[in-house]
Design a protein around this motif. Structure first.
Motif, PDB file in Angstrom:
ATOM      1  N   ASP A  67       0.853  -1.188   0.000  1.00 19.38           N
ATOM      2  CA  ASP A  67       0.000   0.000   0.000  1.00 19.38           C
ATOM      3  C   ASP A  67       0.891   1.241   0.000  1.00 19.38           C
ATOM      4  N   THR A  68       0.298   2.377  -0.315  1.00 18.84           N
ATOM      5  CA  THR A  68       1.056   3.631  -0.317  1.00 18.84           C
ATOM      6  C   THR A  68       1.705   3.856   1.042  1.00 18.84           C
ATOM      7  N   ASP A  69       0.975   3.559   2.101  1.00 18.53           N
ATOM      8  CA  ASP A  69       1.563   3.570   3.439  1.00 18.53           C
ATOM      9  C   ASP A  69       1.491   2.146   3.938  1.00 18.53           C
ATOM     10  N   GLY A  71       4.411   1.846   2.051  1.00 18.74           N
ATOM     11  CA  GLY A  71       5.250   2.153   0.902  1.00 18.74           C
ATOM     12  C   GLY A  71       6.516   1.326   0.853  1.00 18.74           C
ATOM     13  N   TYR A  95       6.806   6.632  -3.230  1.00 16.31           N
ATOM     14  CA  TYR A  95       6.094   5.451  -3.701  1.00 16.31           C
ATOM     15  C   TYR A  95       4.607   5.659  -3.522  1.00 16.31           C
ATOM     16  N   GLN A  96       3.851   5.209  -4.513  1.00 14.33           N
ATOM     17  CA  GLN A  96       2.401   5.263  -4.433  1.00 14.33           C
ATOM     18  C   GLN A  96       1.837   4.002  -5.077  1.00 14.33           C
ATOM     19  N   ASN A  97       0.848   3.403  -4.435  1.00 20.37           N
ATOM     20  CA  ASN A  97       0.116   2.300  -5.025  1.00 20.37           C
ATOM     21  C   ASN A  97      -1.097   2.920  -5.697  1.00 20.37           C
ATOM     22  N   ASP A  98      -1.053   3.004  -7.000  1.00 21.52           N
ATOM     23  CA  ASP A  98      -2.102   3.655  -7.786  1.00 21.52           C
ATOM     24  C   ASP A  98      -3.025   2.586  -8.367  1.00 21.52           C
ATOM     25  N   PRO A 102       2.279   0.001  -8.903  1.00 19.39           N
ATOM     26  CA  PRO A 102       3.272   0.796  -8.177  1.00 19.39           C
ATOM     27  C   PRO A 102       3.800   1.947  -9.023  1.00 19.39           C
TER      28      PRO A 102
END
Length: 135
Positions: A67-69, A71, A95-98, A102
């Motif tokens: 997840d984004t957090d 990350g 980093y971001q889970n979009d 990733p």
């Protein structure tokens, strides 16, 4: 290196008269680093490739991307990275889970979104790679 990069470096490196023991040689190092970075950002590309590889391994182990957090911390906790990589300017890669994809971002020298030249962002989804686990 391409011919343009060599042409830009040649006057400084070949005709400066400065050797590695001279006090001003630090300036040559900075100019060389700036030229290498401007010539394709190889340091950032290598770091992003390492992060992508760790993300691919994480996905193989867990069936999903972090997840984004948390990350990139998730990659360190899973022992896929020794530590969170820092960009050439000493900041963590973002980093971001979009939506399950990733996305790794490195802001340029200014540390701000957007910009041109050395200030330009490098975003993994904009890179065309066969081994990209995301977009």
């Amino acid at each position: 290196q391409d011919d343009v990069t060599r042409a830009l470096l040649a006057p400084w490196v070949l005709h400066s008269g400065l050797g590695p023991d001279e006090a001003c040689s630090a300036l040559i190092g900075k100019l060389t680093f700036a030229a290498v970075v401007a010539g394709g950002m190889p340091v950032r590309l290598k770091d992003i490739a390492s992060i992508r590889h760790a993300l691919k391994r994480y996905h193989e182990k867990t069936g999903q991307f972090p997840d984004t957090d948390p990350g990139l911390r998730a990659l360190v906790e899973a022992r896929l990275l020794e530590k969170i990589p820092m960009d050439p300017w000493g900041r963590e890669y973002l980093y971001q889970n979009d939506g399950g994809h990733p996305v790794i971002t490195c802001y340029g020298t200014d540390g701000l979104r957007g910009g041109e030249g050395l200030d330009a962002d490098l975003i993994s989804r904009d890179l065309k790679r066969v081994d990209d686990p995301g977009r």
